[in-house]
Structures are given as structure tokens and as C-alpha cells.
Write an enzyme that holds these catalytic residues in place. Structure first.
Site, PDB file in Angstrom:
ATOM      1  N   TYR A 155       2.732 -13.727 -12.242  1.00  0.00           N
ATOM      2  CA  TYR A 155       2.773 -13.935 -10.788  1.00  0.00           C
ATOM      3  C   TYR A 155       3.181 -15.367 -10.431  1.00  0.00           C
ATOM      4  O   TYR A 155       2.795 -15.873  -9.384  1.00  0.00           O
ATOM      5  CB  TYR A 155       1.422 -13.575 -10.167  1.00  0.00           C
ATOM      6  N   LYS A 165      -3.096  -1.150 -12.071  1.00  0.00           N
ATOM      7  CA  LYS A 165      -3.997  -2.293 -11.892  1.00  0.00           C
ATOM      8  C   LYS A 165      -5.457  -1.894 -12.136  1.00  0.00           C
ATOM      9  O   LYS A 165      -5.775  -0.699 -12.247  1.00  0.00           O
ATOM     10  CB  LYS A 165      -3.793  -2.863 -10.476  1.00  0.00           C
ATOM     11  N   THR A 202       3.649  -2.660  -0.002  1.00  0.00           N
ATOM     12  CA  THR A 202       2.632  -3.472  -0.683  1.00  0.00           C
ATOM     13  C   THR A 202       1.219  -3.176  -0.198  1.00  0.00           C
ATOM     14  O   THR A 202       0.303  -3.027  -1.007  1.00  0.00           O
ATOM     15  CB  THR A 202       2.940  -4.967  -0.474  1.00  0.00           C
ATOM     16  N   PHE A 233      -3.171 -15.864  -1.194  1.00  0.00           N
ATOM     17  CA  PHE A 233      -3.831 -14.740  -1.873  1.00  0.00           C
ATOM     18  C   PHE A 233      -3.810 -14.874  -3.393  1.00  0.00           C
ATOM     19  O   PHE A 233      -4.419 -14.061  -4.094  1.00  0.00           O
ATOM     20  CB  PHE A 233      -3.189 -13.408  -1.454  1.00  0.00           C
ATOM     21  N   GLU A 292       9.484  -9.471 -17.100  1.00  0.00           N
ATOM     22  CA  GLU A 292       8.122  -8.912 -17.170  1.00  0.00           C
ATOM     23  C   GLU A 292       7.939  -8.042 -18.421  1.00  0.00           C
ATOM     24  O   GLU A 292       6.874  -8.066 -19.040  1.00  0.00           O
ATOM     25  CB  GLU A 292       7.843  -8.104 -15.896  1.00  0.00           C
ATOM     26  N   ASN A 314      -4.172  -2.657  -4.612  1.00  0.00           N
ATOM     27  CA  ASN A 314      -3.141  -1.677  -4.239  1.00  0.00           C
ATOM     28  C   ASN A 314      -2.587  -0.929  -5.451  1.00  0.00           C
ATOM     29  O   ASN A 314      -1.449  -0.460  -5.428  1.00  0.00           O
ATOM     30  CB  ASN A 314      -2.042  -2.363  -3.425  1.00  0.00           C
ATOM     31  N   HIS A 329       1.637  -2.266  -9.917  1.00  0.00           N
ATOM     32  CA  HIS A 329       2.725  -3.247  -9.857  1.00  0.00           C
ATOM     33  C   HIS A 329       3.988  -2.593 -10.390  1.00  0.00           C
ATOM     34  O   HIS A 329       3.927  -1.829 -11.353  1.00  0.00           O
ATOM     35  CB  HIS A 329       2.406  -4.480 -10.716  1.00  0.00           C
ATOM     36  N   ARG A 334       0.705   4.180  -3.364  1.00  0.00           N
ATOM     37  CA  ARG A 334      -0.191   3.313  -2.589  1.00  0.00           C
ATOM     38  C   ARG A 334      -0.620   3.990  -1.290  1.00  0.00           C
ATOM     39  O   ARG A 334      -1.740   3.803  -0.807  1.00  0.00           O
ATOM     40  CB  ARG A 334       0.497   1.973  -2.304  1.00  0.00           C
ATOM     41  N   ARG A 385       9.778   1.589  -7.356  1.00  0.00           N
ATOM     42  CA  ARG A 385       9.340   0.847  -6.159  1.00  0.00           C
ATOM     43  C   ARG A 385       9.172   1.803  -4.981  1.00  0.00           C
ATOM     44  O   ARG A 385       8.216   1.692  -4.213  1.00  0.00           O
ATOM     45  CB  ARG A 385      10.363  -0.244  -5.787  1.00  0.00           C
TER      46      ARG A 385
HETATM   47  N1  UDP Z   1      -1.187  -9.420  -2.377  1.00  0.00           N
HETATM   48  C1  UDP Z   1      -2.373  -9.663  -1.690  1.00  0.00           C
HETATM   49  N2  UDP Z   1      -2.305 -10.095  -0.382  1.00  0.00           N
HETATM   50  C2  UDP Z   1      -1.121 -10.290   0.250  1.00  0.00           C
HETATM   51  C3  UDP Z   1       0.071 -10.028  -0.443  1.00  0.00           C
HETATM   52  C4  UDP Z   1      -0.001  -9.602  -1.762  1.00  0.00           C
HETATM   53  O1  UDP Z   1      -3.458  -9.511  -2.242  1.00  0.00           O
HETATM   54  O2  UDP Z   1      -1.119 -10.670   1.425  1.00  0.00           O
HETATM   55  C5  UDP Z   1      -1.265  -8.968  -3.771  1.00  0.00           C
HETATM   56  C6  UDP Z   1      -1.038  -7.458  -3.923  1.00  0.00           C
HETATM   57  O3  UDP Z   1      -1.878  -6.990  -4.988  1.00  0.00           O
HETATM   58  C7  UDP Z   1       0.415  -7.404  -4.305  1.00  0.00           C
HETATM   59  C8  UDP Z   1       0.582  -8.655  -5.161  1.00  0.00           C
HETATM   60  O4  UDP Z   1      -0.248  -9.612  -4.520  1.00  0.00           O
HETATM   61  O5  UDP Z   1       0.739  -6.209  -5.003  1.00  0.00           O
HETATM   62  C9  UDP Z   1       1.991  -9.191  -5.276  1.00  0.00           C
HETATM   63  O6  UDP Z   1       2.537  -9.337  -3.996  1.00  0.00           O
HETATM   64  P1  UDP Z   1       4.031  -8.882  -3.656  1.00  0.00           P
HETATM   65  O7  UDP Z   1       4.373  -9.422  -2.306  1.00  0.00           O
HETATM   66  O8  UDP Z   1       4.926  -9.252  -4.805  1.00  0.00           O
HETATM   67  O9  UDP Z   1       3.888  -7.289  -3.523  1.00  0.00           O
HETATM   68  P2  UDP Z   1       4.412  -6.099  -4.454  1.00  0.00           P
HETATM   69  O10 UDP Z   1       5.713  -6.531  -5.085  1.00  0.00           O
HETATM   70  O11 UDP Z   1       3.317  -5.851  -5.472  1.00  0.00           O
HETATM   71  O12 UDP Z   1       4.574  -4.933  -3.534  1.00  0.00           O
HETATM   72 MG    MG Z   2       6.265  -8.311  -6.053  1.00  0.00          MG
END
Ligand code: UDP
Ligand code: MG
Length: 156
Positions: A49, A9, A91, A57, A126, A112, A115, A102, A85
Site C-alpha cells: 500500500y 482480506k 471501494t 486511512f 503485487e 471491504n 483487494h 463488495r 475489479r
Molecule cells: N480505504 C479506507 N478508507 C478510505 C479509502 C480506502 O479504509 O477512505 C481502504 C479500503 O480497504 C481500500 C484500501 O484502503 O480497499 C485501498 O484503497 P483504494 O482507494 O486503493 O481502493 P481499492 O483499490 O481497494 O478499491
Molecule cells: Mg487500490
């Protein structure tokens, strides 16, 4: 073999962490089969997304992801989607375990760093969003015989 769509990112690129993060995947034994430095458009961010469009968010997330270049990677290996993952960690940077990307490189819950596709269906979707036909390369890695046990004919 699975292929995952990984995005380093804007914060990872701006903080000069691309090399260190890629090294972790290479050291694990995963194979880089696609790589592209690009600036994500708002339209592409919205497609990527789309499942988060209703979340509070979401506007901030799209703004962040389009604010500066990202490095998009296609990463391949046995079980690569789940491996990536787990290497990424939880996250939120504030909650991610030490030893994860992370957990080790960030503390923010929105900036964070990375992705990674969360399953085979998401990975296929994707990869299709970020790579055109021919941009993900099926290339033979010289060291594969020492990364996997190939004695049965399939990588173990
Ligand atoms: N995100 C955020 N606030 C939140 C949850 C998610 O800013 O409360 C952002 C964060 O950058 C995250 C992305 O949205 O990586 C996608 O969220 P997801 O729940 O899919 O998390 P990931 O799969 O990236 O762990
Ligand atoms: Mg996700």
C-alpha cells in the site's frame, strides 16, 4: 492472458466468505493460478500500500490488513484485471452496486473484503510481492475449450 493479484482480506476470511468469493471467479471462467493463506507483516503491507502512505486511512488500513490471515490469489484470464475489479465493485461497501462482491457481502467502507490489482503494472508489482518464483502455476484447464472460443488459436 492477464493475471491479477487478489487478496481476500481478514474480514472475508473471518466471516467464512472465502469459498463464496472464489466461486464467483471460477463461475465467471477465470482460472486460479496461485493461492496462499498467510498473515501479512507490517513491512509487506507497507510495500503493498505504498501509494497510500500519506492518506489518513493508511494506519488503520495496515492494522486491518495485518490483524488476521488473508487468502492471496493469482487469478488469470482474458482481461482478468478489469474483470476482477468490476466483480469486486466500488471501494466502499456502502456504495458498491448489488451483484458485486463488495456490494453483496459487506457494508463497511474500510472492511471491504477484497483487494484487486488496478492495472497491469500494479498486478506485476503485487504478484512479485506476494508470490515467489514457481508459486504461480501455468496449468492447463481441461474445460478451457468451453470457456473460450479457441478456434482461431487464441482465446476469444
Ligand atoms: N480505504 C479506507 N478508507 C478510505 C479509502 C480506502 O479504509 O477512505 C481502504 C479500503 O480497504 C481500500 C484500501 O484502503 O480497499 C485501498 O484503497 P483504494 O482507494 O486503493 O481502493 P481499492 O483499490 O481497494 O478499491
Ligand atoms: Mg487500490
Amino acid at each position: 492472458m492477464e493475471t491479477s493479484l487478489i487478496i481476500l482480506k481478514p474480514d472475508a476470511v473471518q466471516r467464512g466468505l472465502m469459498g463464496r468469493i472464489i466461486s464467483r471467479f471460477e463461475e465467471k471462467g477465470l482460472q486460479i493460478v496461485g493461492a496462499k493463506l498467510m498473515q501479512i507483516t507490517p513491512e509487506l503491507a507497507a510495500q503493498h500500500y505504498k501509494d497510500h502512505a500519506s492518506k489518513g486511512f493508511y494506519p488503520g488500513l495496515v492494522k486491518f490488513m495485518t490483524s488476521s490471515p488473508v487468502l492471496v490469489l493469482a487469478i488469470r484470464g482474458n482481461g482478468a484485471i478489469a474483470i476482477c475489479r468490476s466483480m469486486m465493485g466500488a471501494t466502499f461497501g456502502s456504495k458498491a452496486a448489488g451483484g458485486t462482491i463488495r456490494g453483496d457481502f459487506g457494508v463497511s467502507n474500510s472492511f471491504n473484503l477484497i483487494h484487486g490489482s488496478d492495472g497491469p503494472e500494479a498486478a506485476a508489482r503485487e504478484l512479485g510481492l506476494f508470490f515467489k518464483a514457481g508459486e504461480v502455476l501455468d496449468w492447463k484447464r481441461a474445460g478451457d475449450a468451453w470457456i473460450y472460443d479457441l478456434s482461431s488459436g487464441t482465446p476469444e
